[in-house]
Design a protein around this motif. Structure first.
Motif, mmCIF file in Angstrom:
data_model
loop_
_atom_site.group_PDB
_atom_site.id
_atom_site.type_symbol
_atom_site.label_atom_id
_atom_site.label_comp_id
_atom_site.label_asym_id
_atom_site.label_seq_id
_atom_site.Cartn_x
_atom_site.Cartn_y
_atom_site.Cartn_z
ATOM 1 N N ARG A 20 0.850 -1.186 0.000
ATOM 2 C CA ARG A 20 0.000 0.000 0.000
ATOM 3 C C ARG A 20 0.890 1.241 0.000
ATOM 4 N N ALA A 21 0.561 2.169 -0.862
ATOM 5 C CA ALA A 21 1.193 3.489 -0.873
ATOM 6 C C ALA A 21 0.118 4.491 -0.488
ATOM 7 N N THR A 22 0.448 5.374 0.440
ATOM 8 C CA THR A 22 -0.532 6.330 0.947
ATOM 9 C C THR A 22 -0.003 7.744 0.762
ATOM 10 N N GLY A 23 -0.851 8.605 0.274
ATOM 11 C CA GLY A 23 -0.504 10.009 0.116
ATOM 12 C C GLY A 23 -1.573 10.872 0.748
ATOM 13 N N ASP A 24 -1.533 12.152 0.468
ATOM 14 C CA ASP A 24 -2.495 13.098 1.028
ATOM 15 C C ASP A 24 -3.858 12.903 0.355
ATOM 16 N N GLY A 25 -4.729 12.155 1.006
ATOM 17 C CA GLY A 25 -6.068 11.937 0.493
ATOM 18 C C GLY A 25 -6.217 10.796 -0.494
ATOM 19 N N TRP A 26 -5.197 9.950 -0.645
ATOM 20 C CA TRP A 26 -5.308 8.819 -1.562
ATOM 21 C C TRP A 26 -4.523 7.622 -1.045
ATOM 22 N N THR A 27 -4.907 6.456 -1.527
ATOM 23 C CA THR A 27 -4.198 5.215 -1.233
ATOM 24 C C THR A 27 -4.214 4.354 -2.484
ATOM 25 N N ASP A 28 -3.068 3.849 -2.869
ATOM 26 C CA ASP A 28 -2.957 2.863 -3.941
ATOM 27 C C ASP A 28 -2.583 1.530 -3.305
ATOM 28 N N GLU A 29 -3.287 0.472 -3.677
ATOM 29 C CA GLU A 29 -2.950 -0.869 -3.217
ATOM 30 C C GLU A 29 -2.598 -1.706 -4.432
ATOM 31 N N ALA A 30 -1.538 -2.506 -4.308
ATOM 32 C CA ALA A 30 -1.081 -3.290 -5.444
ATOM 33 C C ALA A 30 -0.239 -4.457 -4.965
ATOM 34 N N VAL A 31 -0.090 -5.423 -5.828
ATOM 35 C CA VAL A 31 0.884 -6.484 -5.611
ATOM 36 C C VAL A 31 2.256 -5.834 -5.750
ATOM 37 N N ALA A 32 3.220 -6.316 -4.977
ATOM 38 C CA ALA A 32 4.541 -5.696 -5.015
ATOM 39 C C ALA A 32 5.639 -6.750 -4.964
ATOM 40 N N VAL A 33 6.824 -6.321 -5.328
ATOM 41 C CA VAL A 33 8.042 -7.102 -5.186
ATOM 42 C C VAL A 33 8.816 -6.492 -4.022
ATOM 43 N N LEU A 34 9.241 -7.337 -3.093
ATOM 44 C CA LEU A 34 10.074 -6.903 -1.966
ATOM 45 C C LEU A 34 11.338 -7.741 -2.021
ATOM 46 N N ASP A 35 12.479 -7.084 -2.106
ATOM 47 C CA ASP A 35 13.728 -7.814 -2.284
ATOM 48 C C ASP A 35 14.797 -7.290 -1.345
ATOM 49 N N VAL A 36 15.604 -8.212 -0.858
ATOM 50 C CA VAL A 36 16.760 -7.891 -0.028
ATOM 51 C C VAL A 36 17.974 -8.481 -0.717
ATOM 52 N N GLU A 37 18.999 -7.667 -0.861
ATOM 53 C CA GLU A 37 20.222 -8.182 -1.475
ATOM 54 C C GLU A 37 21.446 -7.475 -0.915
ATOM 55 N N SER A 38 22.564 -8.105 -1.080
ATOM 56 C CA SER A 38 23.842 -7.506 -0.735
ATOM 57 C C SER A 38 24.680 -7.549 -1.997
ATOM 58 N N PRO A 39 24.685 -6.434 -2.727
ATOM 59 C CA PRO A 39 25.393 -6.423 -4.014
ATOM 60 C C PRO A 39 26.882 -6.744 -3.857
ATOM 61 N N ARG A 40 27.394 -7.466 -4.830
ATOM 62 C CA ARG A 40 28.814 -7.824 -4.822
ATOM 63 C C ARG A 40 29.671 -6.567 -4.779
ATOM 64 N N ASP A 41 30.730 -6.635 -4.031
ATOM 65 C CA ASP A 41 31.713 -5.557 -3.921
ATOM 66 C C ASP A 41 31.166 -4.304 -3.248
ATOM 67 N N GLU A 42 30.023 -4.413 -2.579
ATOM 68 C CA GLU A 42 29.507 -3.293 -1.795
ATOM 69 C C GLU A 42 29.348 -3.774 -0.367
ATOM 70 N N ARG A 43 29.518 -2.902 0.565
ATOM 71 C CA ARG A 43 29.376 -3.274 1.968
ATOM 72 C C ARG A 43 28.043 -2.765 2.505
ATOM 73 N N THR A 44 26.990 -3.016 1.729
ATOM 74 C CA THR A 44 25.647 -2.602 2.129
ATOM 75 C C THR A 44 24.658 -3.740 1.891
ATOM 76 N N VAL A 45 23.532 -3.620 2.539
ATOM 77 C CA VAL A 45 22.378 -4.477 2.301
ATOM 78 C C VAL A 45 21.322 -3.557 1.705
ATOM 79 N N THR A 46 20.723 -3.953 0.605
ATOM 80 C CA THR A 46 19.731 -3.112 -0.046
ATOM 81 C C THR A 46 18.351 -3.728 0.090
ATOM 82 N N LEU A 47 17.415 -2.943 0.590
ATOM 83 C CA LEU A 47 16.012 -3.328 0.697
ATOM 84 C C LEU A 47 15.279 -2.582 -0.408
ATOM 85 N N GLY A 48 14.611 -3.326 -1.296
ATOM 86 C CA GLY A 48 13.923 -2.703 -2.413
ATOM 87 C C GLY A 48 12.453 -3.078 -2.446
ATOM 88 N N LEU A 49 11.610 -2.133 -2.872
ATOM 89 C CA LEU A 49 10.178 -2.358 -2.970
ATOM 90 C C LEU A 49 9.659 -1.689 -4.238
#
Length: 98
Positions: A20-49
């Protein structure tokens, strides 16, 4: 056909979650992709939606990503565990931040 912002593969963490995405006076609901990864050669974890752009009325197609340090990823993981425990027992939980 609209181009996806996040690649959905056999390795995507969650390729179909309700979102669900919510804004000022509106809401969009949808199927989504949620992904967690640790890209090679980076010292981070990335959360994507990405909400399925076909189902969005108010948002332009996009993906949100949050780069986390390993320490931040561990704090998030602990908070998710606490929230899951609370949800299973029917308790309310707010942020563990003090």
């Amino acid at each position: 056909m609209m181009r996806r912002q996040l690649d959905v593969t056999a390795y995507t963490t969650f390729d179909h979650v309700d979102a669900r995405a919510t804004g000022d006076g509106w809401t969009d609901e949808a199927v989504a992709v949620l992904d967690v990864e640790s890209p090679r050669d980076e010292r981070t974890v990335t959360l994507g939606l990405e909400l399925d752009p076909v189902e969005l009325e108010h948002l332009e197609p996009h993906a949100d990503t949050v780069p986390l340090t390993p320490g931040q990823a561990r704090v998030l993981a602990a908070e998710l565990e606490s929230a899951a425990d609370a949800a299973e027992s029917g308790e309310a939980m707010t942020s563990g931040r003090r």
